[in-house]
Design a protein around this motif. Structure first.
Motif, short mmCIF file in Angstrom:
data_model
loop_
_atom_site.label_atom_id
_atom_site.label_comp_id
_atom_site.label_asym_id
_atom_site.label_seq_id
_atom_site.Cartn_x
_atom_site.Cartn_y
_atom_site.Cartn_z
N THR A 30 32.25 -31.17 24.81
CA THR A 30 33.31 -30.97 23.83
C THR A 30 32.71 -30.55 22.49
OG1 THR A 30 34.58 -32.70 24.89
CG2 THR A 30 35.27 -32.05 22.69
N ILE A 31 33.21 -29.45 21.95
CA ILE A 31 32.70 -28.93 20.68
C ILE A 31 33.77 -29.11 19.62
CG2 ILE A 31 31.86 -26.89 19.47
CD1 ILE A 31 30.90 -25.81 22.15
N TYR A 32 33.41 -29.74 18.51
CA TYR A 32 34.36 -30.00 17.43
C TYR A 32 34.05 -29.13 16.23
CZ TYR A 32 35.14 -34.26 20.09
OH TYR A 32 35.41 -35.16 21.09
N LYS A 33 35.09 -28.86 15.47
CA LYS A 33 34.87 -28.21 14.18
C LYS A 33 34.23 -29.22 13.23
CE LYS A 33 39.17 -27.24 13.53
NZ LYS A 33 40.40 -26.73 12.90
N ASP A 34 33.49 -28.70 12.28
CA ASP A 34 32.86 -29.59 11.31
C ASP A 34 33.93 -30.35 10.52
OD1 ASP A 34 30.33 -28.87 12.06
OD2 ASP A 34 30.17 -27.26 10.58
N SER A 35 33.64 -31.61 10.22
CA SER A 35 34.57 -32.41 9.44
C SER A 35 34.56 -31.97 7.99
CB SER A 35 34.18 -33.90 9.55
OG SER A 35 35.00 -34.68 8.71
N ASN A 36 35.69 -32.16 7.34
CA ASN A 36 35.82 -31.75 5.93
C ASN A 36 35.82 -32.94 4.97
OD1 ASN A 36 36.17 -28.99 6.68
ND2 ASN A 36 38.33 -29.42 7.16
N ILE A 37 35.45 -34.13 5.47
CA ILE A 37 35.56 -35.31 4.63
C ILE A 37 34.48 -35.38 3.56
CG2 ILE A 37 36.68 -36.67 6.42
CD1 ILE A 37 33.98 -38.02 6.94
N HIS A 38 33.53 -34.44 3.58
CA HIS A 38 32.48 -34.44 2.56
C HIS A 38 33.08 -34.34 1.16
CE1 HIS A 38 30.81 -32.90 6.32
NE2 HIS A 38 29.64 -33.40 5.96
N GLY A 39 34.12 -33.52 1.02
CA GLY A 39 34.76 -33.37 -0.29
C GLY A 39 35.39 -34.65 -0.77
N ALA A 40 36.03 -35.39 0.14
CA ALA A 40 36.66 -36.66 -0.24
C ALA A 40 35.61 -37.67 -0.69
CB ALA A 40 37.46 -37.21 0.94
N PHE A 41 34.47 -37.70 -0.02
CA PHE A 41 33.42 -38.64 -0.40
C PHE A 41 32.78 -38.25 -1.73
CE2 PHE A 41 33.95 -40.12 3.86
CZ PHE A 41 33.43 -41.41 3.88
N VAL A 42 32.71 -36.95 -2.00
CA VAL A 42 32.19 -36.50 -3.30
C VAL A 42 33.13 -36.94 -4.43
CG1 VAL A 42 31.74 -34.47 -4.73
CG2 VAL A 42 30.87 -34.56 -2.40
N ILE A 43 34.44 -36.83 -4.20
CA ILE A 43 35.41 -37.29 -5.20
C ILE A 43 35.25 -38.79 -5.45
CG2 ILE A 43 37.87 -37.63 -5.65
CD1 ILE A 43 38.39 -35.04 -4.10
#
Length: 431
Positions: free
Chosen positions: A235-248
């Motif tokens: 199973t191949i997933y798209k990269d998560s986008n939560i990096h921005g939330a953690f930066v905030i």
């Protein structure tokens, strides 16, 4: 307050029996303008409130982010659950040694350093793709959160002493406010995909395919073990986008840490550190004290287990069992903390309801009393509207203090004991 003759009768205030100069009741904002020590206390308290709002923000974002962290580390949900164990372990160690740390090192320095470390660890978290490294990061998060959490409570008690009640409630109310906002800010960054290792159908299909392949291969044992894990590798997933939330989150936490840098650059008024907290159990038997502490520990243990488990797994639960989108599960976490904030808000307030009304009754309807004496844990403040015809002498302390009690009751002909809970059902039963 002016009496009928136009003269002002002032309340006499005593602390542990030592008489001080009485003064008029001053509003909060007037004290803030004129009293330097009070202004410093409020400023430091605001910094602590902002710190706890950031702690609530950081803790609350972990639950909605759990499924994305699971994708990042390529782990099953049962493996990702060890993140909470690692965080709790670090938190436990931190609070166990926090008292010693704050006793040996300047409290503002410790809070400043721990806040900066929280910001750093928060930024690093979504970049840890290895399971072991993520465990280490969560242990460090628990350590820094534990020190900051204990430090906030310790400092509020040190700053305000026996007046710390409403400020302590506001401190934890701030935590809940940050926890309410955090999932709402996290929702837009969540990956829409769901980790397939939680799907029982996918696992069954994987096992079925492994069994079929094994019948056509003599090396069936090795083939089965290779293919049983196919749902994790194929199973191949798209990269998560939560990096921005953690930066905030890290940026907000960093701003909170900078508030403490202000107090490091300016000398703290020594009077702020001179607030003495009255020990409520100083004359209680050791067995009662130990029993009370034991009950409190058991209660907090149960509260923490329920609170952390609900917050950490609520989003994952709603996604798996209710088929909700991750964003909607994140809103459920926010709703939980909103109820928590409401509970904190309703607990903020004063004390002495019954005593206040008794004093008001004496001032309005009794004429043969020469003096009213008040003994309370908190400094007496008139909260009801009435004319002060009888002088009021206030003592701040505990009824278990024998020496203080002797001073309060000396030459007194009547004692009214009102140290009890207010029965809210009294009016209902009365009618």
């Amino acid at each position: 307050m002016d009496d009928k003759n136009g003269s002002k009768r002032k309340v006499i205030d005593e602390h542990n029996g030592s008489r001080i100069q009485p003064r008029e009741k001053v509003s909060f904002f007037d004290r803030l303008k004129k009293d330097v020590v009070f202004r410093h206390k409020v400023s430091l308290s605001v910094a602590l409130f902002s710190l706890f709002a950031c702690l609530g923000w950081n803790v609350s974002q972990l639950g909605p982010a759990l499924l994305d962290l699971q994708i990042i580390t390529k782990t099953r949900l049962d493996e990702a659950s060890y993140f909470l164990t690692a965080f709790s372990l670090g938190f436990l160690v931190a609070v166990a040694v926090a008292g010693w740390i704050f006793k040996k090192i300047n409290r503002i320095i410790v809070l400043f350093v721990s806040t900066i470390l929280i910001a750093i660890v928060t930024v690093v978290t979504p970049w840890c793709r290895h399971f072991g490294l993520m465990i280490v990061v969560f242990v460090v998060r628990g350590l820094t959160h534990g020190v900051a959490d204990a430090g906030g409570n310790i400092n509020i008690l040190k700053i305000w002493g026996t007046e710390s009640g409403p400020y302590m409630q506001t401190l934890h109310f701030s935590f809940a406010i940050g926890a309410v906002i955090s999932p709402l800010a996290m929702a837009p960054f969540l990956n829409s995909q769901i980790p397939q290792d939680d799907s029982k159908t996918t696992q069954k299909e994987c096992l079925r395919n492994s069994t079929m392949n094994s019948t056509n291969n003599f090396n069936s044992s090795a083939d089965i073990f290779m293919n049983v894990d196919c749902y994790r590798q194929d199973t191949i997933y798209k990269d998560s986008n939560i990096h921005g939330a953690f930066v905030i989150s890290a940026g907000i936490t960093l701003l909170s840490g900078l508030l403490f840098s202000y107090f490091l650059c300016h000398k703290t008024n020594s009077n702020v550190e001179q607030t003495q907290t009255i020990r409520l159990s100083s004359n209680l038997p050791k067995s009662i004290r130990l029993t009370t502490i034991g009950i409190i520990c058991i209660t907090f243990f149960c509260v923490q287990v329920l609170e952390k488990s609900i917050v950490f797994y609520l989003t994952a639960f709603t996604v798996e069992h209710f088929a909700w989108p991750k964003a909607l599960g994140s809103y459920a976490t926010s709703a939980f903390w909103a109820s928590h904030a409401f509970g904190r808000f309703t607990a903020i307030g004063g004390s002495g309801c019954v005593g206040q009304h008794i004093i008001k009754h004496f001032q309005e309807y009794v004429n043969d009393i020469k003096e009213i004496r008040v003994l309370d844990l908190q400094k007496f403040e008139q909260k009801l509207e009435y004319e002060n015809k009888i002088p009021v002498v206030c003592f701040t302390g505990n009824i278990t203090d024998v020496d203080l009690l002797d001073k309060v009751t000396r030459d007194v002909q009547c004692v009214i004991h009102t140290a009890a809970y207010v029965d809210e059902l009294f009016q209902m039963r009365k009618t």
